[in-house]
Write a protein that holds these residues in place. Structure first.
Motif, PDB file in Angstrom:
ATOM      1  N   PHE A   1     -63.285 -46.150  72.282  1.00  0.00           N
ATOM      2  CA  PHE A   1     -62.648 -45.188  70.573  1.00  0.00           C
ATOM      3  C   PHE A   1     -61.379 -45.369  70.467  1.00  0.00           C
ATOM      4  CE2 PHE A   1     -66.443 -42.445  72.269  1.00  0.00           C
ATOM      5  CZ  PHE A   1     -67.470 -43.124  70.838  1.00  0.00           C
ATOM      6  N   ASN A   2     -61.295 -46.290  69.201  1.00  0.00           N
ATOM      7  CA  ASN A   2     -59.521 -46.970  68.577  1.00  0.00           C
ATOM      8  C   ASN A   2     -58.693 -46.296  68.044  1.00  0.00           C
ATOM      9  OD1 ASN A   2     -61.193 -47.575  67.912  1.00  0.00           O
ATOM     10  ND2 ASN A   2     -60.258 -50.060  67.090  1.00  0.00           N
ATOM     11  N   VAL A   3     -59.650 -45.418  66.889  1.00  0.00           N
ATOM     12  CA  VAL A   3     -59.107 -44.112  66.130  1.00  0.00           C
ATOM     13  C   VAL A   3     -60.027 -43.221  66.026  1.00  0.00           C
ATOM     14  CG1 VAL A   3     -59.170 -44.063  63.767  1.00  0.00           C
ATOM     15  CG2 VAL A   3     -59.185 -46.273  64.230  1.00  0.00           C
ATOM     16  N   VAL A   4     -58.972 -41.916  66.172  1.00  0.00           N
ATOM     17  CA  VAL A   4     -59.824 -40.635  66.175  1.00  0.00           C
ATOM     18  C   VAL A   4     -58.895 -39.698  65.132  1.00  0.00           C
ATOM     19  CG1 VAL A   4     -59.364 -38.791  67.009  1.00  0.00           C
ATOM     20  CG2 VAL A   4     -59.667 -40.643  68.407  1.00  0.00           C
ATOM     21  N   THR A   5     -59.784 -38.900  64.718  1.00  0.00           N
ATOM     22  CA  THR A   5     -58.688 -37.925  63.570  1.00  0.00           C
ATOM     23  C   THR A   5     -59.410 -36.478  63.711  1.00  0.00           C
ATOM     24  OG1 THR A   5     -61.096 -38.167  62.111  1.00  0.00           O
ATOM     25  CG2 THR A   5     -59.441 -39.604  61.606  1.00  0.00           C
ATOM     26  N   PHE A   6     -58.303 -35.401  63.355  1.00  0.00           N
ATOM     27  CA  PHE A   6     -58.455 -34.075  64.138  1.00  0.00           C
ATOM     28  C   PHE A   6     -57.915 -33.323  63.066  1.00  0.00           C
ATOM     29  CE2 PHE A   6     -56.541 -30.321  65.947  1.00  0.00           C
ATOM     30  CZ  PHE A   6     -57.264 -30.191  67.157  1.00  0.00           C
ATOM     31  N   VAL A   7     -59.006 -32.425  62.837  1.00  0.00           N
ATOM     32  CA  VAL A   7     -58.492 -31.738  61.756  1.00  0.00           C
ATOM     33  C   VAL A   7     -58.826 -30.358  62.055  1.00  0.00           C
ATOM     34  CG1 VAL A   7     -58.579 -30.889  59.304  1.00  0.00           C
ATOM     35  CG2 VAL A   7     -59.147 -32.999  60.100  1.00  0.00           C
ATOM     36  N   GLU A   8     -58.049 -29.084  62.150  1.00  0.00           N
ATOM     37  CA  GLU A   8     -58.106 -28.274  62.274  1.00  0.00           C
ATOM     38  C   GLU A   8     -58.088 -27.127  61.462  1.00  0.00           C
ATOM     39  OE1 GLU A   8     -55.665 -24.281  64.717  1.00  0.00           O
ATOM     40  OE2 GLU A   8     -54.614 -25.914  64.631  1.00  0.00           O
TER      41      GLU A   8
ATOM     42  N   VAL B   1     -59.451 -43.364  55.673  1.00  0.00           N
ATOM     43  CA  VAL B   1     -58.992 -42.455  56.505  1.00  0.00           C
ATOM     44  C   VAL B   1     -57.800 -42.125  55.887  1.00  0.00           C
ATOM     45  CG1 VAL B   1     -57.735 -41.890  58.733  1.00  0.00           C
ATOM     46  CG2 VAL B   1     -60.100 -43.428  58.337  1.00  0.00           C
ATOM     47  N   ALA B   2     -56.815 -42.618  55.245  1.00  0.00           N
ATOM     48  CA  ALA B   2     -55.660 -42.230  54.691  1.00  0.00           C
ATOM     49  C   ALA B   2     -56.193 -41.336  53.092  1.00  0.00           C
ATOM     50  CB  ALA B   2     -54.632 -43.243  54.062  1.00  0.00           C
ATOM     51  N   MET B   3     -57.141 -41.867  52.897  1.00  0.00           N
ATOM     52  CA  MET B   3     -57.189 -40.937  51.699  1.00  0.00           C
ATOM     53  C   MET B   3     -58.262 -39.819  51.618  1.00  0.00           C
ATOM     54  SD  MET B   3     -60.324 -42.073  48.951  1.00  0.00           S
ATOM     55  CE  MET B   3     -61.312 -41.851  49.928  1.00  0.00           C
ATOM     56  N   ILE B   4     -59.060 -39.896  52.688  1.00  0.00           N
ATOM     57  CA  ILE B   4     -59.441 -38.987  53.495  1.00  0.00           C
ATOM     58  C   ILE B   4     -58.807 -38.206  53.960  1.00  0.00           C
ATOM     59  CG2 ILE B   4     -61.247 -38.250  54.804  1.00  0.00           C
ATOM     60  CD1 ILE B   4     -62.879 -41.145  54.283  1.00  0.00           C
ATOM     61  N   LYS B   5     -58.056 -38.613  54.380  1.00  0.00           N
ATOM     62  CA  LYS B   5     -56.039 -37.649  55.041  1.00  0.00           C
ATOM     63  C   LYS B   5     -55.745 -36.326  54.389  1.00  0.00           C
ATOM     64  CE  LYS B   5     -52.447 -37.301  58.116  1.00  0.00           C
ATOM     65  NZ  LYS B   5     -52.038 -36.671  57.675  1.00  0.00           N
ATOM     66  N   ASP B   6     -55.486 -37.539  52.824  1.00  0.00           N
ATOM     67  CA  ASP B   6     -54.903 -36.725  52.266  1.00  0.00           C
ATOM     68  C   ASP B   6     -55.613 -35.781  51.084  1.00  0.00           C
ATOM     69  OD1 ASP B   6     -52.822 -38.482  52.663  1.00  0.00           O
ATOM     70  OD2 ASP B   6     -52.844 -39.694  51.203  1.00  0.00           O
ATOM     71  N   MET B   7     -57.391 -35.723  51.389  1.00  0.00           N
ATOM     72  CA  MET B   7     -57.523 -34.811  50.312  1.00  0.00           C
ATOM     73  C   MET B   7     -57.917 -33.866  51.234  1.00  0.00           C
ATOM     74  SD  MET B   7     -61.822 -35.967  49.278  1.00  0.00           S
ATOM     75  CE  MET B   7     -61.090 -37.635  49.243  1.00  0.00           C
ATOM     76  N   LEU B   8     -58.298 -33.533  52.522  1.00  0.00           N
ATOM     77  CA  LEU B   8     -58.648 -32.870  53.358  1.00  0.00           C
ATOM     78  C   LEU B   8     -57.318 -32.286  53.816  1.00  0.00           C
ATOM     79  CD1 LEU B   8     -60.618 -34.495  56.081  1.00  0.00           C
ATOM     80  CD2 LEU B   8     -61.188 -32.762  54.413  1.00  0.00           C
ATOM     81  N   GLN B   9     -55.800 -32.608  53.687  1.00  0.00           N
ATOM     82  CA  GLN B   9     -54.608 -32.223  53.536  1.00  0.00           C
ATOM     83  C   GLN B   9     -54.109 -30.619  52.306  1.00  0.00           C
ATOM     84  OE1 GLN B   9     -52.971 -32.714  56.454  1.00  0.00           O
ATOM     85  NE2 GLN B   9     -51.954 -31.032  56.110  1.00  0.00           N
ATOM     86  N   ALA B  10     -55.054 -31.209  51.669  1.00  0.00           N
ATOM     87  CA  ALA B  10     -54.997 -30.169  50.488  1.00  0.00           C
ATOM     88  C   ALA B  10     -55.593 -29.165  50.144  1.00  0.00           C
ATOM     89  CB  ALA B  10     -54.561 -30.911  49.389  1.00  0.00           C
ATOM     90  N   MET B  11     -56.221 -28.740  51.051  1.00  0.00           N
ATOM     91  CA  MET B  11     -58.002 -27.687  51.034  1.00  0.00           C
ATOM     92  C   MET B  11     -57.399 -26.460  52.233  1.00  0.00           C
ATOM     93  SD  MET B  11     -61.019 -29.502  49.762  1.00  0.00           S
ATOM     94  CE  MET B  11     -61.031 -31.013  49.877  1.00  0.00           C
TER      95      MET B  11
ATOM     96  N   ALA C   1     -67.672 -29.178  51.711  1.00  0.00           N
ATOM     97  CA  ALA C   1     -68.859 -28.698  50.385  1.00  0.00           C
ATOM     98  C   ALA C   1     -67.943 -29.152  49.170  1.00  0.00           C
ATOM     99  CB  ALA C   1     -69.564 -27.417  49.830  1.00  0.00           C
ATOM    100  N   ALA C   2     -67.041 -28.739  48.596  1.00  0.00           N
ATOM    101  CA  ALA C   2     -66.016 -29.962  48.319  1.00  0.00           C
ATOM    102  C   ALA C   2     -65.822 -31.107  48.185  1.00  0.00           C
ATOM    103  CB  ALA C   2     -64.571 -29.149  48.186  1.00  0.00           C
ATOM    104  N   VAL C   3     -65.156 -31.713  49.726  1.00  0.00           N
ATOM    105  CA  VAL C   3     -65.256 -33.423  49.738  1.00  0.00           C
ATOM    106  C   VAL C   3     -67.122 -34.223  49.378  1.00  0.00           C
ATOM    107  CG1 VAL C   3     -65.160 -35.209  51.663  1.00  0.00           C
ATOM    108  CG2 VAL C   3     -63.985 -33.544  51.823  1.00  0.00           C
ATOM    109  N   THR C   4     -67.979 -33.265  49.779  1.00  0.00           N
ATOM    110  CA  THR C   4     -69.364 -33.875  49.195  1.00  0.00           C
ATOM    111  C   THR C   4     -69.151 -33.773  48.143  1.00  0.00           C
ATOM    112  OG1 THR C   4     -70.086 -33.241  51.411  1.00  0.00           O
ATOM    113  CG2 THR C   4     -71.625 -33.298  49.404  1.00  0.00           C
ATOM    114  N   ALA C   5     -68.432 -33.080  47.135  1.00  0.00           N
ATOM    115  CA  ALA C   5     -68.996 -33.750  45.237  1.00  0.00           C
ATOM    116  C   ALA C   5     -67.561 -34.949  45.102  1.00  0.00           C
ATOM    117  CB  ALA C   5     -68.339 -32.070  44.715  1.00  0.00           C
ATOM    118  N   ARG C   6     -67.001 -34.335  45.663  1.00  0.00           N
ATOM    119  CA  ARG C   6     -65.520 -35.495  45.259  1.00  0.00           C
ATOM    120  C   ARG C   6     -66.198 -36.903  45.455  1.00  0.00           C
ATOM    121  NH1 ARG C   6     -62.531 -37.893  42.568  1.00  0.00           N
ATOM    122  NH2 ARG C   6     -60.692 -38.835  42.945  1.00  0.00           N
TER     123      ARG C   6
END
Length: 108
Positions: free
Chosen positions: A56-63, A28-38, A75-80
């Motif tokens: 549910f004990n973990v929730v991720t929230f991206v606006e 999750v931390a790896m994905i969070k860092d990847m998304l944050q840069a998008m 699309a970028a994450v799928t390619a990565r």
């Protein structure tokens, strides 16, 4: 005049077994860092349950700025993931994690 863009929210909820927590949260931390840069990422939170009866004990929230930003990021994450030979569904299955994943819009 172009129509105003509206934020799109990606909310993923997980039931993570205690034995799988460390590996899962590392991913999750790896994905969070990847998304944050998008481009178009406005907020990016990882929340871990600290109390209450919820399952549910973990929730991720991206606006995301708008639907196009979310689509571009997807699309970028799928390619990565393909470059990394990473299959999130396999990891979720192997770790015994239950996932509820969806996109949301704000209620007017």
């Amino acid at each position: 005049m172009p129509a105003p863009s509206h934020s799109v929210y990606r909310v993923d909820k997980f039931i993570v077994p205690a034995a799988a927590r460390d590996e899962f949260m590392g991913r999750v931390a790896m994905i969070k860092d990847m998304l944050q840069a998008m481009p178009g990422c406005r907020q990016n939170l990882v929340l871990e349950q600290v109390g209450g009866p919820g399952a549910f004990n973990v929730v991720t929230f991206v606006e995301w700025q708008d639907a196009q930003a979310l689509e571009n990021a997807t699309a970028a994450v799928t390619a990565r993931y393909k470059e990394m030979n990473f299959n999130p569904q396999e990891v979720i299955s192997r770790l015994g994690v239950t996932a509820d994943i969806a996109n949301y819009g704000a209620f007017a």
